[in-house]
Design an enzyme around this catalytic site. Sequence first.
Site, PDB file in Angstrom:
ATOM      1  N   ASP A  84       0.864  -1.181   0.000  1.00  0.00           N
ATOM      2  CA  ASP A  84       0.000   0.000   0.000  1.00  0.00           C
ATOM      3  C   ASP A  84       0.895   1.223   0.000  1.00  0.00           C
ATOM      4  O   ASP A  84       1.372   1.654   1.056  1.00  0.00           O
ATOM      5  CB  ASP A  84      -0.889   0.027   1.249  1.00  0.00           C
ATOM      6  CG  ASP A  84      -2.092  -0.883   1.134  1.00  0.00           C
ATOM      7  OD1 ASP A  84      -2.863  -0.724   0.181  1.00  0.00           O
ATOM      8  OD2 ASP A  84      -2.258  -1.762   2.006  1.00  0.00           O
ATOM      9  N   ARG A 131       3.773   2.725   3.126  1.00  0.00           N
ATOM     10  CA  ARG A 131       4.530   1.735   3.912  1.00  0.00           C
ATOM     11  C   ARG A 131       6.033   2.025   3.846  1.00  0.00           C
ATOM     12  O   ARG A 131       6.762   1.669   4.750  1.00  0.00           O
ATOM     13  CB  ARG A 131       4.253   0.324   3.396  1.00  0.00           C
ATOM     14  CG  ARG A 131       2.783  -0.056   3.286  1.00  0.00           C
ATOM     15  CD  ARG A 131       2.012   0.165   4.565  1.00  0.00           C
ATOM     16  NE  ARG A 131       0.632  -0.271   4.428  1.00  0.00           N
ATOM     17  CZ  ARG A 131      -0.375   0.203   5.139  1.00  0.00           C
ATOM     18  NH1 ARG A 131      -0.152   1.155   6.042  1.00  0.00           N
ATOM     19  NH2 ARG A 131      -1.602  -0.239   4.963  1.00  0.00           N
ATOM     20  N   ARG A 143      -7.105  10.841   0.561  1.00  0.00           N
ATOM     21  CA  ARG A 143      -6.637   9.691  -0.222  1.00  0.00           C
ATOM     22  C   ARG A 143      -7.313   9.680  -1.596  1.00  0.00           C
ATOM     23  O   ARG A 143      -6.838   9.000  -2.509  1.00  0.00           O
ATOM     24  CB  ARG A 143      -6.925   8.383   0.514  1.00  0.00           C
ATOM     25  CG  ARG A 143      -6.186   8.238   1.843  1.00  0.00           C
ATOM     26  CD  ARG A 143      -6.708   7.044   2.616  1.00  0.00           C
ATOM     27  NE  ARG A 143      -6.483   5.799   1.885  1.00  0.00           N
ATOM     28  CZ  ARG A 143      -7.105   4.650   2.178  1.00  0.00           C
ATOM     29  NH1 ARG A 143      -8.029   4.608   3.141  1.00  0.00           N
ATOM     30  NH2 ARG A 143      -6.839   3.558   1.487  1.00  0.00           N
ATOM     31  N   LYS A 167      -9.175   1.072  -6.288  1.00  0.00           N
ATOM     32  CA  LYS A 167     -10.001   0.819  -5.106  1.00  0.00           C
ATOM     33  C   LYS A 167     -10.784   2.087  -4.745  1.00  0.00           C
ATOM     34  O   LYS A 167     -10.415   3.170  -5.194  1.00  0.00           O
ATOM     35  CB  LYS A 167      -9.113   0.356  -3.945  1.00  0.00           C
ATOM     36  CG  LYS A 167      -8.012   1.345  -3.529  1.00  0.00           C
ATOM     37  CD  LYS A 167      -7.078   0.740  -2.509  1.00  0.00           C
ATOM     38  CE  LYS A 167      -6.087   1.770  -1.988  1.00  0.00           C
ATOM     39  NZ  LYS A 167      -5.105   1.190  -1.053  1.00  0.00           N
ATOM     40  N   HIS A 168     -11.914   1.968  -4.030  1.00  0.00           N
ATOM     41  CA  HIS A 168     -12.499   0.760  -3.470  1.00  0.00           C
ATOM     42  C   HIS A 168     -13.844   0.551  -4.139  1.00  0.00           C
ATOM     43  O   HIS A 168     -14.750   1.346  -3.898  1.00  0.00           O
ATOM     44  CB  HIS A 168     -12.698   0.879  -1.977  1.00  0.00           C
ATOM     45  CG  HIS A 168     -11.458   1.245  -1.206  1.00  0.00           C
ATOM     46  ND1 HIS A 168     -10.982   2.542  -1.111  1.00  0.00           N
ATOM     47  CD2 HIS A 168     -10.591   0.468  -0.504  1.00  0.00           C
ATOM     48  CE1 HIS A 168      -9.894   2.557  -0.366  1.00  0.00           C
ATOM     49  NE2 HIS A 168      -9.619   1.314   0.018  1.00  0.00           N
ATOM     50  N   HIS A 222     -12.148  -0.083   9.031  1.00  0.00           N
ATOM     51  CA  HIS A 222     -11.233  -0.804   9.913  1.00  0.00           C
ATOM     52  C   HIS A 222     -11.930  -1.195  11.221  1.00  0.00           C
ATOM     53  O   HIS A 222     -11.556  -2.178  11.861  1.00  0.00           O
ATOM     54  CB  HIS A 222     -10.011   0.062  10.246  1.00  0.00           C
ATOM     55  CG  HIS A 222      -9.047   0.197   9.116  1.00  0.00           C
ATOM     56  ND1 HIS A 222      -9.162   1.180   8.161  1.00  0.00           N
ATOM     57  CD2 HIS A 222      -7.948  -0.527   8.786  1.00  0.00           C
ATOM     58  CE1 HIS A 222      -8.175   1.060   7.285  1.00  0.00           C
ATOM     59  NE2 HIS A 222      -7.431   0.044   7.639  1.00  0.00           N
ATOM     60  N   ASP A 245     -11.001  -6.091   0.001  1.00  0.00           N
ATOM     61  CA  ASP A 245     -10.223  -5.237   0.886  1.00  0.00           C
ATOM     62  C   ASP A 245      -9.748  -6.143   2.029  1.00  0.00           C
ATOM     63  O   ASP A 245     -10.172  -7.306   2.150  1.00  0.00           O
ATOM     64  CB  ASP A 245     -11.089  -4.083   1.410  1.00  0.00           C
ATOM     65  CG  ASP A 245     -10.267  -2.894   1.884  1.00  0.00           C
ATOM     66  OD1 ASP A 245      -9.037  -3.047   2.037  1.00  0.00           O
ATOM     67  OD2 ASP A 245     -10.855  -1.819   2.119  1.00  0.00           O
TER      68      ASP A 245
END
Length: 347
Positions: A64, A72, A140, A170-171, A183, A253
Site C-alpha cells: 500500500d 509503507r 486519499r 479501489k475501493h 477498519h 479489501d
Amino acid sequence: MSLTACITSVSGPTLLAEERAFLREAQPWGVILMGRSCVSREQVSTLTQDIKAALGREALIFIDQEGGRVARLKAPEWPKFPAAGVYGELFESAPEHAIEACTLGHQLMGHELSQLGIHADCAPCCDLRQSDTHDAIGDRAFGYSKEAVMSLTKAALDGLSVSGVVGVVKHMPGQGRATADTHYDLPSVRASTADLEADLAIFEALADHVPMGMTCHVIFEAFDPHLPTTISPTVISDAIRGRIGFQGLLMTDDLGMDALGGSLATRGEKALAAGCDVLLHCSGFLKDPAEILKEMEEVAGAAGTLSGRALERAKAAETSVQTPDAIDLVAARSRFDELMSSTEARA
C-alpha cells in the site's frame, strides 16, 4: 503448481523459518508487505527475494503505497510523495500541470517499488470524495469531481505502469460516501442509485484499462440493503461486473478489518462465494509473529485453489507488469518539484 486464492503478508523485516514453510506449502498467489516489513532498501530487497525463493516463482509482491498518510515506505529512508488530494487541489487551477505531476509522482514512486522487487501497488483510490463523510478516505481521494478523479487516476496508473508496477484500483464500487471507517465499523450508504452514478462512472471509465480492483466493506442500500460489497453477490455481480463492466481480478479489501464480523475463514468463504477472485489479508492489527502466521493459515485454508476464470484473471494481472522505462531521476524529480511548488499543500 496449484496456487491458493489469497494474498497474505509476513510478520516483519525478515522471513521467518515458519513463514518460509507456510509460503512453500500454501502457495498464496501473492504477498503484501506492511510497514512492519519495510526498514531499509537493502532489507526490503532481500525480503522480496526471500519470499519469491520460498514460493519458487516470480510472484507479485504488493504494497500500500498511495502517498500521503498511506505509505509503507517512509521517510527518511524513502522519499515522501503527496496524498492524492494534493494533486486534486492542483487540478482545480491547473489541470494539465496536475496530470503531469501525478504521472511523474507515480512514476518516481513506482521506480522506488520496482527497484525493491515490488511490482503491484494497492493504489490509487478512485473514490469520489465527499465533504460530509468519514475521513477514512478524505485526501486519499483525488477530488470531489468525477472529472478530476478519472483524469488523475489514469495519470497515476500510467506513472506506475511505466515503472514496472501495476496498480489496483479501489475501493469498488466507491467508498467516498461512507460515514464510518471500515477498519472498525460497517458503514451503510443510503444514497440512491441515481446519486451513485457518479461514483460508478469513475470505475466504469477505468474498467477496460486496469487488471486488478479491490472491493470495499460498505453496504450500499440501493444495491443490497443487507450485505457489504465484499460479501454481496448482488453488488459484485450487478454493480461491479455488470454496471461498471469490470472483468479484471477482483480482490477483497483487507479481511482483517472489523467491518465484516465473524471469523476470518467465514469472511473469506463468503467473499469467494459472492464473486471475489482473491482474498487479501494483512494482519495489520497484530504484532506477534505467531498470531500473524495463524491468521495467514486460516485465510489460506478458506481460500482454496485459484482456478477457472479467477486464475485467468490472475495470470493476466501478472503479465500486465511492464518492463520499466529508463528514467532520469534527477530531472524527473526536479520537474515534479517544480510542478508541485504551485500548490501550498505539503508533499
